[in-house]
Design an enzyme around this catalytic site. Structure first.
Site, short mmCIF file in Angstrom:
data_model
loop_
_atom_site.label_atom_id
_atom_site.label_comp_id
_atom_site.label_asym_id
_atom_site.label_seq_id
_atom_site.Cartn_x
_atom_site.Cartn_y
_atom_site.Cartn_z
N GLN A 97 7.87 -10.10 4.93
CA GLN A 97 7.47 -9.01 5.93
C GLN A 97 6.93 -9.76 7.23
O GLN A 97 6.92 -9.18 8.50
CB GLN A 97 6.37 -8.29 5.14
N ASP A 154 -4.75 -5.13 0.62
CA ASP A 154 -4.51 -3.72 -0.25
C ASP A 154 -5.54 -3.17 -1.12
O ASP A 154 -5.23 -2.14 -1.52
CB ASP A 154 -3.07 -4.31 -1.04
O1 MRU Z 1 4.21 -5.51 -0.34
P1 MRU Z 1 3.53 -5.02 0.99
O2 MRU Z 1 4.36 -5.35 2.09
O3 MRU Z 1 3.25 -3.53 0.81
O4 MRU Z 1 2.22 -5.54 1.18
C1 MRU Z 1 1.47 -5.34 2.36
C2 MRU Z 1 0.43 -6.46 2.56
O5 MRU Z 1 0.10 -7.01 1.80
C3 MRU Z 1 -0.44 -5.82 3.54
O6 MRU Z 1 -1.27 -6.97 4.07
C4 MRU Z 1 -1.65 -5.05 3.18
O7 MRU Z 1 -0.89 -3.90 2.84
C5 MRU Z 1 -2.45 -4.50 4.55
S1 MRU Z 1 -1.67 -3.27 5.52
C6 MRU Z 1 -2.59 -2.80 6.75
#
Ligand code: MRU
Length: 366
Positions: free
Chosen positions: A203, A244
């Site tokens: 990501q 999260d």
């Molecule tokens: O697995 P993902 O891509 O959904 O994980 C996203 C993250 O870990 C982000 O850092 C988190 O959701 C914060 S988003 C503002």
């Protein structure tokens, strides 16, 4: 935020006023593709297969998913089933539970004929609130970046490090960890961002780098293990990540690898901040290690890397022996003691129960 000349949010209502449109994040950074969601199942697939991702955007998509379900069938049974289908998509980001609980509380008592309209209206409101919240987070985080620039006597760019993607693509707009960076850049403070690639799904390399590039923010993509090396050599002023789920005591659950960055930051005296909106706080739990469910995803994400070939085809290649067992732990927990501060829409506070309660006094009795 802008993509080319056009302003986008990461989720919006189609022109027909009922279908939901999203950016397919599995295609970025190679292709900018939008998708139309018309049913509950499509919304659930979008979350599960990570066409959309990031805690706040997962919550917003779930809210619209409920609206789509109720448009097809507004009965009590349909409402309860839709809520469960959406809750089963991904376990860690608490914004999903928050959005579903919020809608259920409004929709359960409502007349069947009114439910779909109410769900659409609340989903739209959740999106608008998210945008305002993230902009406020940006304003509070901006103060930290400004202070770092002053500390450097305005002589060089402020070097930040971030993990995963907590930018506008992870929210409805602005992002959480990236909002202060966008505001600092827009204000003319020179910033440079070290972007962790963030295996296994990359990501950072695919989404954060793309976002920052579109906005003209200087950045360098690094492999996940480079952060400690850079911190030892004084090349990181400030770390900012998203989360999260943050517990009432300030433990932070975020993308796998965040904990190791916090350890390196602690060892090197680098401030480590976490940016989050109110709905990411889980007031029902204190101990992140014991109480937050950590998603385990398919081993294929570890075994394979996806990218674009020289001929312009997006494809996956395997990088592990065919029969090696695979473990894919998607999140980890950073204990509050390693966190310098939490950047919220209400201000910056210590990562502790007292710190959070000072900003959210209405939670005192929970
Ligand atoms: O697995 P993902 O891509 O959904 O994980 C996203 C993250 O870990 C982000 O850092 C988190 O959701 C914060 S988003 C503002």
């Amino acid at each position: 935020m802008k993509v080319g000349a056009r302003g986008y949010r990461s989720i919006w209502l189609a022109e027909d006023g009922w279908a939901v449109e999203i950016i397919d994040q599995t295609r970025l950074p190679h292709d900018f593709v939008t998708r139309r969601l018309e049913t509950l199942d499509e919304a659930a697939t979008a979350i599960r297969d990570m066409w959309v991702r990031g805690a706040p955007l997962i919550g917003a998509t779930a809210a619209y998913g409920l609206a789509l379900a109720l448009r097809a069938d507004a009965s009590e049974a349909s409402l309860e089933r839709a809520a469960q289908v959406l809750l089963d998509t991904r376990p860690t980001a608490v914004n999903l539970n928050w959005a579903i609980d919020d809608l259920l509380a409004r929709l359960r008592p409502a007349a069947e004929a009114a439910r779909a309209g109410l769900a659409y209206a609340r989903a739209r409101e959740i999106c608008d609130e998210d945008v305002a919240t993230n902009h406020a987070i940006g304003g509070h985080g901006l103060g930290l970046i400004r202070a770092a620039w002053e500390a450097a006597e305005r002589a060089r760019p402020v070097n930040l490090l971030t993990h995963c993607n907590a930018g506008w693509l992870a929210t409805v707009d602005w992002g959480t960890a990236l909002a202060p960076i966008y505001l600092a850049h827009d204000e003319g403070i020179p910033v440079h961002v070290w972007v962790d690639e963030t295996r296994p799904r990359n990501q950072g390399a695919g989404l954060t780098a793309w976002e920052l590039g579109e906005h003209g923010v200087a950045h360098t993509v690094i492999v996940d293990n480079a952060g400690g090396h850079l911190m030892q050599r004084g090349r990181v002023d400030l770390c900012i990540t998203g989360t999260d789920r943050t517990t009432a005591a300030g433990d932070v659950c975020n993308k796998i690898g965040t904990y190791l960055k916090a350890l390196a930051a602690h060892d090197n005296g680098v401030p480590f901040y976490v940016a989050l909106p109110g709905p990411t706080i889980d007031w029902t739990i204190e101990d992140g290690l014991a109480e937050i469910p950590i998603e385990e995803r398919a081993g294929a994400e570890v075994a394979e890397v996806t990218g674009m070939t020289a001929e312009g085809h997006i494809t996956s290649v395997r990088i592990t022996p065919e029969n090696s067992p695979l473990g894919n732990f998607a999140f980890d927990v950073t204990p509050a003691r390693l966190i310098t501060g939490l950047i919220t829409e209400r201000g910056v506070c210590p990562a502790s129960r007292e710190g959070l309660l000072a900003l959210y006094p209405e939670r005192h009795n929970q």
